[in-house]
Design a protein around this motif. Structure first.
Motif, PDB file in Angstrom:
ATOM      1  N   GLY A   1       0.791  -1.219   0.000  1.00  0.00           N
ATOM      2  CA  GLY A   1       0.000   0.000   0.000  1.00  0.00           C
ATOM      3  C   GLY A   1       0.822   1.267   0.000  1.00  0.00           C
ATOM      4  O   GLY A   1       0.336   2.335   0.392  1.00  0.00           O
ATOM      5  N   LEU A   2       2.075   1.180  -0.441  1.00  0.00           N
ATOM      6  CA  LEU A   2       2.964   2.322  -0.537  1.00  0.00           C
ATOM      7  C   LEU A   2       3.681   2.272  -1.882  1.00  0.00           C
ATOM      8  O   LEU A   2       3.789   1.203  -2.496  1.00  0.00           O
ATOM      9  N   LYS A   3       4.192   3.396  -2.330  1.00  0.00           N
ATOM     10  CA  LYS A   3       4.906   3.477  -3.591  1.00  0.00           C
ATOM     11  C   LYS A   3       6.386   3.774  -3.354  1.00  0.00           C
ATOM     12  O   LYS A   3       6.743   4.535  -2.444  1.00  0.00           O
ATOM     13  N   PHE A   4       7.228   3.183  -4.177  1.00  0.00           N
ATOM     14  CA  PHE A   4       8.648   3.514  -4.108  1.00  0.00           C
ATOM     15  C   PHE A   4       8.842   4.959  -4.545  1.00  0.00           C
ATOM     16  O   PHE A   4       8.321   5.391  -5.581  1.00  0.00           O
ATOM     17  N   GLU A   5       9.581   5.706  -3.767  1.00  0.00           N
ATOM     18  CA  GLU A   5       9.879   7.084  -4.110  1.00  0.00           C
ATOM     19  C   GLU A   5      10.974   7.162  -5.159  1.00  0.00           C
ATOM     20  O   GLU A   5      11.053   8.133  -5.916  1.00  0.00           O
ATOM     21  N   SER A   6      11.818   6.141  -5.196  1.00  0.00           N
ATOM     22  CA  SER A   6      12.872   6.021  -6.202  1.00  0.00           C
ATOM     23  C   SER A   6      13.225   4.552  -6.327  1.00  0.00           C
ATOM     24  O   SER A   6      13.036   3.773  -5.372  1.00  0.00           O
ATOM     25  N   PRO A   7      13.726   4.125  -7.486  1.00  0.00           N
ATOM     26  CA  PRO A   7      14.074   2.710  -7.642  1.00  0.00           C
ATOM     27  C   PRO A   7      15.180   2.300  -6.677  1.00  0.00           C
ATOM     28  O   PRO A   7      16.192   2.999  -6.562  1.00  0.00           O
ATOM     29  N   PRO A   8      15.020   1.208  -5.950  1.00  0.00           N
ATOM     30  CA  PRO A   8      16.087   0.735  -5.059  1.00  0.00           C
ATOM     31  C   PRO A   8      17.345   0.403  -5.851  1.00  0.00           C
ATOM     32  O   PRO A   8      17.273  -0.078  -6.985  1.00  0.00           O
ATOM     33  N   LYS A   9      18.482   0.672  -5.256  1.00  0.00           N
ATOM     34  CA  LYS A   9      19.763   0.357  -5.895  1.00  0.00           C
ATOM     35  C   LYS A   9      20.146  -1.082  -5.540  1.00  0.00           C
ATOM     36  O   LYS A   9      20.193  -1.442  -4.372  1.00  0.00           O
ATOM     37  N   ILE A  10      20.440  -1.887  -6.549  1.00  0.00           N
ATOM     38  CA  ILE A  10      20.783  -3.287  -6.332  1.00  0.00           C
ATOM     39  C   ILE A  10      22.128  -3.565  -6.992  1.00  0.00           C
ATOM     40  O   ILE A  10      22.317  -3.288  -8.172  1.00  0.00           O
ATOM     41  N   THR A  11      23.051  -4.085  -6.231  1.00  0.00           N
ATOM     42  CA  THR A  11      24.362  -4.472  -6.740  1.00  0.00           C
ATOM     43  C   THR A  11      24.483  -5.984  -6.706  1.00  0.00           C
ATOM     44  O   THR A  11      24.353  -6.593  -5.639  1.00  0.00           O
ATOM     45  N   PHE A  12      24.713  -6.596  -7.868  1.00  0.00           N
ATOM     46  CA  PHE A  12      24.880  -8.044  -7.957  1.00  0.00           C
ATOM     47  C   PHE A  12      26.369  -8.367  -7.918  1.00  0.00           C
ATOM     48  O   PHE A  12      27.173  -7.775  -8.650  1.00  0.00           O
ATOM     49  N   LEU A  13      26.738  -9.297  -7.066  1.00  0.00           N
ATOM     50  CA  LEU A  13      28.142  -9.646  -6.868  1.00  0.00           C
ATOM     51  C   LEU A  13      28.356 -11.138  -7.028  1.00  0.00           C
ATOM     52  O   LEU A  13      27.492 -11.941  -6.656  1.00  0.00           O
ATOM     53  N   THR A  14      29.502 -11.503  -7.554  1.00  0.00           N
ATOM     54  CA  THR A  14      29.885 -12.912  -7.552  1.00  0.00           C
ATOM     55  C   THR A  14      30.172 -13.333  -6.123  1.00  0.00           C
ATOM     56  O   THR A  14      30.290 -12.494  -5.222  1.00  0.00           O
ATOM     57  N   ASP A  15      30.320 -14.633  -5.915  1.00  0.00           N
ATOM     58  CA  ASP A  15      30.561 -15.127  -4.563  1.00  0.00           C
ATOM     59  C   ASP A  15      31.830 -14.518  -3.979  1.00  0.00           C
ATOM     60  O   ASP A  15      31.844 -14.062  -2.827  1.00  0.00           O
ATOM     61  N   SER A  16      32.901 -14.491  -4.776  1.00  0.00           N
ATOM     62  CA  SER A  16      34.168 -13.966  -4.265  1.00  0.00           C
ATOM     63  C   SER A  16      34.068 -12.463  -3.993  1.00  0.00           C
ATOM     64  O   SER A  16      34.608 -11.967  -2.999  1.00  0.00           O
ATOM     65  N   GLN A  17      33.363 -11.732  -4.860  1.00  0.00           N
ATOM     66  CA  GLN A  17      33.181 -10.304  -4.627  1.00  0.00           C
ATOM     67  C   GLN A  17      32.368 -10.051  -3.369  1.00  0.00           C
ATOM     68  O   GLN A  17      32.681  -9.152  -2.590  1.00  0.00           O
ATOM     69  N   PHE A  18      31.327 -10.857  -3.181  1.00  0.00           N
ATOM     70  CA  PHE A  18      30.479 -10.685  -2.009  1.00  0.00           C
ATOM     71  C   PHE A  18      31.272 -10.952  -0.741  1.00  0.00           C
ATOM     72  O   PHE A  18      31.163 -10.212   0.242  1.00  0.00           O
ATOM     73  N   GLN A  19      32.066 -12.022  -0.763  1.00  0.00           N
ATOM     74  CA  GLN A  19      32.885 -12.341   0.411  1.00  0.00           C
ATOM     75  C   GLN A  19      33.807 -11.178   0.752  1.00  0.00           C
ATOM     76  O   GLN A  19      33.961 -10.807   1.914  1.00  0.00           O
ATOM     77  N   ALA A  20      34.404 -10.566  -0.283  1.00  0.00           N
ATOM     78  CA  ALA A  20      35.388  -9.512  -0.051  1.00  0.00           C
ATOM     79  C   ALA A  20      34.744  -8.183   0.300  1.00  0.00           C
ATOM     80  O   ALA A  20      35.218  -7.466   1.193  1.00  0.00           O
ATOM     81  N   GLU A  21      33.649  -7.818  -0.391  1.00  0.00           N
ATOM     82  CA  GLU A  21      33.105  -6.481  -0.268  1.00  0.00           C
ATOM     83  C   GLU A  21      32.036  -6.351   0.808  1.00  0.00           C
ATOM     84  O   GLU A  21      31.841  -5.269   1.356  1.00  0.00           O
ATOM     85  N   VAL A  22      31.290  -7.401   1.089  1.00  0.00           N
ATOM     86  CA  VAL A  22      30.191  -7.305   2.038  1.00  0.00           C
ATOM     87  C   VAL A  22      30.543  -7.964   3.367  1.00  0.00           C
ATOM     88  O   VAL A  22      30.373  -7.388   4.429  1.00  0.00           O
ATOM     89  N   ILE A  23      31.009  -9.213   3.309  1.00  0.00           N
ATOM     90  CA  ILE A  23      31.351  -9.910   4.549  1.00  0.00           C
ATOM     91  C   ILE A  23      32.625  -9.341   5.152  1.00  0.00           C
ATOM     92  O   ILE A  23      32.736  -9.181   6.364  1.00  0.00           O
TER      93      ILE A  23
END
Length: 426
Positions: free
Chosen positions: A98-120
């Motif tokens: 029942g709400l609208k997005f005010e702007s499109p959410p930003k989504i970053t797709f990462l490979t497993d190795s990138q995710f391990q390094a950049e997020v974890i």
């Protein structure tokens, strides 16, 4: 993962105040990052990299045959099918929340190795290791974990195997670990997009300036996750039996928490997803969509409000309790809450020393508390002042806590009217 200024530590969903020497955060340290049983994924999870031999045919809830679109074979980066599903998921979340997005959410797709390094991130430094040692000592003193449990080891293990995405309310960014598309991704994306929508309308970040204590943080997470689980479950209801089976299969591949993870920690990990949906239903049944939106402003501040939604609806707020006296160098202070009190007393049921009805009655008397922890030689001690609404409630709580004191060494209980003081060392 520490913030650049070293003042905050990422717990998988919120930036928590990173403790300086002598400070810890009870509920935050009881939350690790893992998948939730049933259909939903913990707030930090968004996409599980399940590999399929060929691109399957999936119908979106809006009737679009995504496999019929002119996509080429999967290559590096997010699949075109996954990219095409994002606006489908966004519209579903908008329509059902029942709400609208005010702007499109930003989504970053990462490979497993990138995710391990950049997020974890890298292994914990010495300061974080010290934090986990202090945390473990406090939990052992409370009887919530047994000796020998290595919180840092379990956190690291779960993080590297179970985190598959997260929404960061500070950067307004979704980080996704994986590139494939399937029902096990669709419903989780719906869940996480709900968090992004919540944030755009209500600002869901919890910094020290707007988080009163760790108990309040856990209660607010129950509101956030209950709302997201509700929308997610409504999406799952649109899927076919075959798609729901695939979700279950993907969940089974993720697996339950390792057996070494103490039951109490798992209970607290799951609490926002278990208690949250019933809390949301109680609010929407009583006050509708407007009432739910109001709850994001007038936030729940205690797990008791989620366990007993009628108390929140009646305007119940936790009572203010003075800080107990520490008998040594202080290392922590905060609020235990009804949830942790219940978990402490649960052993009375398993040991046969008390009935579930007695434990439930005692825990339900909780109206507020404050604990302090200190070191005493090789031990850690925790003193908690718990208050109830009436003297008779105080007597009920004191009776069950005295039974708890007989179940383990190093526990004393003193009662005075509607107030009970418990000291535990271990």
């Amino acid at each position: 993962m520490l913030s650049p200024d070293g003042r905050y530590r990422w717990d998988g969903y919120f930036w928590q105040p990173y403790p300086a020497a002598g400070q810890t955060n009870l509920s935050a340290r009881l939350r690790t990052r893992r998948s939730r049983a049933r259909f939903a994924i913990a707030a930090v999870l968004i996409l599980f990299g399940v590999t399929t031999a060929a691109a399957p045919v999936w119908l979106s809830p809006l009737g679009t045959d995504l496999s019929a679109l002119p996509f080429g074979p999967f290559r590096s980066g997010p699949s075109p099918q996954l990219q095409a599903f994002i606006p489908v998921a966004e519209k579903f979340v908008e329509d059902h929340r029942g709400l609208k997005f005010e702007s499109p959410p930003k989504i970053t797709f990462l490979t497993d190795s990138q995710f391990q390094a950049e997020v974890i991130g890298p292994p914990p430094d010495s300061s974080e290791q010290s934090y986990y040692r202090r945390s473990g000592n406090v939990l052992r003193a409370l009887g919530l974990i047994d000796p020998g449990v290595d919180l840092l080891k379990e956190e690291t293990s779960l993080g590297r195997t179970s985190i598959i995405g997260l929404y960061d309310p500070d950067s307004k960014q979704l980080y996704v670990r994986g590139v494939q598309f399937g029902p096990e991704v669709q419903h989780v994306l719906v869940h996480e997009l709900t968090h992004a929508l919540q944030d755009q309308h209500f600002s869901i970040s919890l910094h020290p300036t707007n988080a009163t204590n760790d108990e309040a943080t856990l209660a607010f997470r129950g509101l956030l996750e209950g709302d997201a689980v509700r929308i997610e479950d409504e999406y799952i209801a649109t899927l076919t039996d075959e798609q729901r089976t695939e979700i279950q299969q993907a969940e089974s591949q993720l697996g339950a928490a390792p057996a070494v993870i103490p039951r109490n920690l798992v209970e607290i990990l799951d609490f926002p997803y278990v208690a949250g949906p019933d809390f949301i239903k109680a609010i929407t049944d009583a006050k509708g969509q407007a009432g739910l939106d109001t709850a994001f402003v007038d936030r729940p501040t205690a797990t008791a409000q989620l366990i007993h939604p009628d108390r929140y609806l009646a305007g119940m707020v936790p009572k203010s309790v003075p800080t107990p006296t520490a008998d040594g160098p202080q290392i922590d202070d905060g609020v235990l809450g009804e949830l942790d009190l219940r978990l402490m007393l649960h052993k009375l049921i398993t040991s046969g020393q008390s009935t579930s009805s007695d434990v439930n009655a005692a825990a339900s008397t909780w109206a507020g508390d404050h604990y302090v922890a200190w070191t005493s030689g090789s031990q850690t001690c925790v003193r908690t002042i718990l208050v109830t609404d009436t003297v008779s409630d105080g007597a009920v709580l004191a009776r069950v806590l005295r039974s708890y004191a007989t179940s383990r060494s190093g526990v004393t209980v003193e009662a005075s009217g509607a107030s009970v003081t418990m000291t535990t060392c271990g």
